[in-house]
Design a protein around this motif. Structure first.
Motif, PDB file in Angstrom:
ATOM      1  N   THR A 189      -6.722   0.446   8.131  1.00  7.50           N
ATOM      2  CA  THR A 189      -5.333   0.482   8.592  1.00  7.50           C
ATOM      3  C   THR A 189      -4.465   1.041   7.467  1.00  7.50           C
ATOM      4  O   THR A 189      -4.948   1.269   6.351  1.00  7.50           O
ATOM      5  CB  THR A 189      -4.834  -0.924   8.974  1.00  7.50           C
ATOM      6  OG1 THR A 189      -4.961  -1.781   7.829  1.00  7.50           O
ATOM      7  CG2 THR A 189      -5.644  -1.496  10.123  1.00  7.50           C
ATOM      8  N   GLU A 190      -3.205   1.247   7.767  1.00  7.58           N
ATOM      9  CA  GLU A 190      -2.264   1.728   6.760  1.00  7.58           C
ATOM     10  C   GLU A 190      -1.187   0.680   6.517  1.00  7.58           C
ATOM     11  O   GLU A 190      -0.824  -0.080   7.426  1.00  7.58           O
ATOM     12  CB  GLU A 190      -1.620   3.041   7.211  1.00  7.58           C
ATOM     13  CG  GLU A 190      -2.607   4.197   7.316  1.00  7.58           C
ATOM     14  CD  GLU A 190      -1.939   5.484   7.775  1.00  7.58           C
ATOM     15  OE1 GLU A 190      -0.794   5.402   8.290  1.00  7.58           O
ATOM     16  OE2 GLU A 190      -2.550   6.557   7.631  1.00  7.58           O
ATOM     17  N   ASP A 191      -0.693   0.643   5.277  1.00  7.70           N
ATOM     18  CA  ASP A 191       0.396  -0.287   4.982  1.00  7.70           C
ATOM     19  C   ASP A 191       1.711   0.287   5.509  1.00  7.70           C
ATOM     20  O   ASP A 191       1.749   1.373   6.099  1.00  7.70           O
ATOM     21  CB  ASP A 191       0.461  -0.592   3.482  1.00  7.70           C
ATOM     22  CG  ASP A 191       0.765   0.641   2.636  1.00  7.70           C
ATOM     23  OD1 ASP A 191       1.306   1.630   3.178  1.00  7.70           O
ATOM     24  OD2 ASP A 191       0.472   0.620   1.426  1.00  7.70           O
ATOM     25  N   ARG A 192       2.799  -0.419   5.287  1.00  7.90           N
ATOM     26  CA  ARG A 192       4.075  -0.004   5.879  1.00  7.90           C
ATOM     27  C   ARG A 192       4.616   1.284   5.274  1.00  7.90           C
ATOM     28  O   ARG A 192       5.537   1.890   5.815  1.00  7.90           O
ATOM     29  CB  ARG A 192       5.103  -1.126   5.732  1.00  7.90           C
ATOM     30  CG  ARG A 192       5.417  -1.538   4.306  1.00  7.90           C
ATOM     31  CD  ARG A 192       6.192  -2.851   4.289  1.00  7.90           C
ATOM     32  NE  ARG A 192       6.560  -3.255   2.941  1.00  7.90           N
ATOM     33  CZ  ARG A 192       7.731  -2.984   2.381  1.00  7.90           C
ATOM     34  NH1 ARG A 192       8.643  -2.298   3.052  1.00  7.90           N
ATOM     35  NH2 ARG A 192       7.996  -3.399   1.151  1.00  7.90           N
ATOM     36  N   TYR A 195       0.174   4.263   3.437  1.00  2.36           N
ATOM     37  CA  TYR A 195      -0.994   4.421   2.576  1.00  2.36           C
ATOM     38  C   TYR A 195      -2.171   3.626   3.141  1.00  2.36           C
ATOM     39  O   TYR A 195      -1.989   2.508   3.645  1.00  2.36           O
ATOM     40  CB  TYR A 195      -0.690   3.944   1.156  1.00  2.36           C
ATOM     41  CG  TYR A 195       0.321   4.803   0.438  1.00  2.36           C
ATOM     42  CD1 TYR A 195      -0.043   6.037  -0.096  1.00  2.36           C
ATOM     43  CD2 TYR A 195       1.650   4.387   0.299  1.00  2.36           C
ATOM     44  CE1 TYR A 195       0.882   6.835  -0.756  1.00  2.36           C
ATOM     45  CE2 TYR A 195       2.583   5.179  -0.358  1.00  2.36           C
ATOM     46  CZ  TYR A 195       2.197   6.396  -0.874  1.00  2.36           C
ATOM     47  OH  TYR A 195       3.117   7.188  -1.520  1.00  2.36           O
ATOM     48  N   GLU A 197      -5.171   1.141   3.571  1.00  6.99           N
ATOM     49  CA  GLU A 197      -5.614  -0.100   2.959  1.00  6.99           C
ATOM     50  C   GLU A 197      -7.136  -0.157   2.980  1.00  6.99           C
ATOM     51  O   GLU A 197      -7.793   0.595   3.702  1.00  6.99           O
ATOM     52  CB  GLU A 197      -5.023  -1.293   3.707  1.00  6.99           C
ATOM     53  CG  GLU A 197      -3.498  -1.361   3.632  1.00  6.99           C
ATOM     54  CD  GLU A 197      -2.937  -2.596   4.307  1.00  6.99           C
ATOM     55  OE1 GLU A 197      -3.484  -2.976   5.363  1.00  6.99           O
ATOM     56  OE2 GLU A 197      -1.970  -3.178   3.785  1.00  6.99           O
TER      57      GLU A 197
END
Length: 402
Positions: A189-192, A195, A197
């Motif tokens: 997944t991607e952070d807010r 980027y 994770e």
């Protein structure tokens, strides 16, 4: 195989009887293209050459490096963003003079025509070769001129997740007597801030004999990071990657056993370091797993001090058997070596896009009349085989002729 006799009527009317083992011995000396014609002579000939027993005898027949052929894949630019992939099937009866054994062939069913650097040739396994990129795999037999586009993996990712395909491979599982294709990926997944994770490593395996994809449930999440063009090859029922552990600056051989489907490591020797950057490329030499330690080309190269080393593991998985078999001058290798042919000719693509050869015995470098777009050349050395490409189910992809 049952031993019996076959009768053949000669032009003068004399009946000649031949034992089946004599017939087989004679057939084993013929090129595959003649064997394919031979099966049209009679029902007996067809049955014999199609039998798994004869195919296995042919596969395991005594051969030398003189029986080797080479399959090249290269690309040419058709317009601003479109490339055309070409297969070339080559042989040599006189040193390193290359001659075509078949007409050049357009690479079939490759889904991406806009990249020439992300496809790879893998094999051979029993004479079969895989052409793979991140989205598709073609399996072909260069000798029988058959190919099959394999079905894509059916596994997706949940909403909000992404998949990065790290690498893939092809090999033969001798326990279940089947070919396997696999791919390694990371689901993340991607952070807010957008980027990525840390994600979960996944391995998907396709078994050709049963025409099924499945996910492994025992994947080591501590596997080293792989990249699509990491140097790799199948050997001895195992798929291998040559990687450097960044946190230890240590060269290792990562292995995936095609039967147990378990990863392991093989210890590697210490190699030289180049200030311009060091590369390691797997090759097959004298039927042994080997690798070439070579530099990135740059102004830092000192021809009086910098050399290319070729290492060979004489006994598989025995660390003490690693030997530095050749130390040669630095060659103008663009990207990576392509293959070693007949245990003496090292092929690579030069900066001009032309194929070049280096003779390990004479120290001679030649530029050959064979070219393609820069970084587009791939090569596989193979020996002819009658091995069939497993058929898919009626609803799956099928085997086709070139």
């Amino acid at each position: 195989m049952k031993l019996d006799c076959k009768e053949y009527k000669m032009p003068d009317g004399i009946i000649m009887k031949l034992h089946q083992d004599i017939i087989i011995y004679m057939l084993l000396r013929l090129p595959v293209k003649f064997l394919l014609r031979f099966k049209c002579i009679s029902k007996y000939c067809y049955t014999l050459t199609k039998s798994s027993t004869f195919i296995n005898i042919h596969l395991n027949r005594a051969t030398t490096s003189e029986d080797e052929y080479i399959l090249f894949k290269r690309s040419f630019k058709e317009d601003v963003e479109r490339y055309k992939g070409i297969f070339s099937f080559l042989s040599s009866n006189n040193g390193d003079d290359l001659s075509c054994i078949f007409p050049d062939l357009d690479v079939p069913n490759m889904t991406s025509l806009y990249s020439i650097t992300q496809d790879k040739l893998i094999g051979p396994c029993h004479g079969l070769v895989a052409v793979m990129n991140v989205s598709s795999t073609i399996l072909l037999n260069p000798a029988t001129r058959k190919y099959r586009l394999l079905p894509s993996s059916p596994f997706g990712v949940p909403k909000g997740f992404y998949r990065n395909i790290e690498n893939g491979g092809f090999g033969f599982d001798s326990v279940v007597n089947d070919y396997k294709v696999f791919r390694i990926s990371e689901v993340y997944t991607e952070d807010r801030f957008g980027y990525p994770e840390e994600g979960e490593r996944k391995v998907e395996v396709y078994e050709l004999g049963i025409d099924v994809w499945r996910e492994l449930d025992h994947v080591d999440q501590q596997l080293p990071k792989l990249f699509w063009m990491t140097s790799s090859m199948p050997y001895n029922g195992t798929y291998h990657w040559l990687i450097t552990l960044s946190y230890e600056h240590k060269l290792i051989l990562l292995c995936f056993d095609m039967s147990t489907e378990i990863f392991r490591y093989i210890k590697m020797p210490n190699t030289r370091y180049f200030s311009s950057g060091t590369r390691h490329s797997l090759v097959l030499l004298n039927d042994c797993l080997s690798f070439i330690c070579h530099p990135f080309l740059g102004p830092e190269i000192d021809p009086t001090k910098d050399f290319i080393d070729i290492w060979m593991m004489k006994d598989y998985n025995v660390y003490e058997s690693w030997i530095n078999i050749y130390t040669i001058r630095v060659l103008p290798i663009h990207e990576f070596p392509l293959a070693i042919w007949k245990d003496s000719l090292l092929f690579f693509q030069g900066k001009t896009g032309y194929l070049m050869s280096y003779d390990l015995n004479t120290d001679e470098v030649k530029e050959l009349n064979f070219n393609g777009c820069k970084r587009s050349m791939r090569a596989i050395v193979y020996k002819e085989s009658l091995a069939p490409i497993p058929e898919g189910s009626e609803s799956s992809t099928q085997v086709h002729n070139f």
